[in-house]
Design a protein around this motif. Sequence first.
Motif, PDB file in Angstrom:
ATOM      1  N   ILE A  13      -3.332   4.125  -6.253  1.00 18.22           N
ATOM      2  CA  ILE A  13      -2.111   4.866  -5.922  1.00 18.22           C
ATOM      3  C   ILE A  13      -0.955   3.948  -5.525  1.00 18.22           C
ATOM      4  N   CYS A  14      -1.201   2.647  -5.335  1.00 19.29           N
ATOM      5  CA  CYS A  14      -0.119   1.728  -4.950  1.00 19.29           C
ATOM      6  C   CYS A  14       0.013   0.562  -5.923  1.00 19.29           C
ATOM      7  N   HIS A  47      -8.906   9.139  -4.471  1.00 18.24           N
ATOM      8  CA  HIS A  47      -7.549   9.592  -4.806  1.00 18.24           C
ATOM      9  C   HIS A  47      -7.456  10.134  -6.232  1.00 18.24           C
ATOM     10  N   ASP A  53       1.494   6.801  -4.721  1.00 23.49           N
ATOM     11  CA  ASP A  53       2.033   6.841  -3.363  1.00 23.49           C
ATOM     12  C   ASP A  53       3.563   6.955  -3.439  1.00 23.49           C
ATOM     13  N   ASP A  54       4.141   7.809  -2.605  1.00 29.04           N
ATOM     14  CA  ASP A  54       5.595   8.036  -2.633  1.00 29.04           C
ATOM     15  C   ASP A  54       6.388   6.749  -2.453  1.00 29.04           C
ATOM     16  N   TYR A 127      -0.419  -0.379   1.570  1.00 29.31           N
ATOM     17  CA  TYR A 127      -0.600   1.006   1.989  1.00 29.31           C
ATOM     18  C   TYR A 127      -0.327   1.237   3.479  1.00 29.31           C
TER      19      TYR A 127
END
Length: 157
Positions: A13-14, A47, A53-54, A127
């Motif tokens: 996610i990152c 995930h 990730d925003d 993160y």
Amino acid sequence: MSYRVCLVCLGNICRSPMAEVVLRSTLADHGLGDLVSVDSAGTGGWHQGHPMDDRAAATLAEHGYDGSLHRARQFLAPWFGEIDLVLAMDNDNLRALRRLAPPGADVRLLRSFDPAAPEGAEVPDPYYDGRESFTEVLEMVKAASEGLAKHLAAVLR
């Protein structure tokens, strides 16, 4: 596509999705977009199906990249039969991938393609840090992507 690359971090996610977006763009800039397929995944699956990730997506957007289509997934051992180069973001993920890898699989650290990075350099996990860490990750990924594009240009042409 004749060559496949998968970028791998812990949760997908990152770091690895940022690297996927940047590498795909860099390869297109080098005229390799039609020759190389780029994906990403995580060694962990918690995930799966989630967007990036925003903070990672915002950092990419601030620099002209679009990560909005990303959905996290977990790297699976059978993928080694379909992927030419697997690039880990750090040594923990590198070890996890090498445990899954069949003999002869090409598994390396992403930053091994950055000529300015010291041997064994990792892309740290941003993160639990602030937004500035995501910008630092982006810069590391951009440098490694340039080096990888030059390497692949020599290999594929």
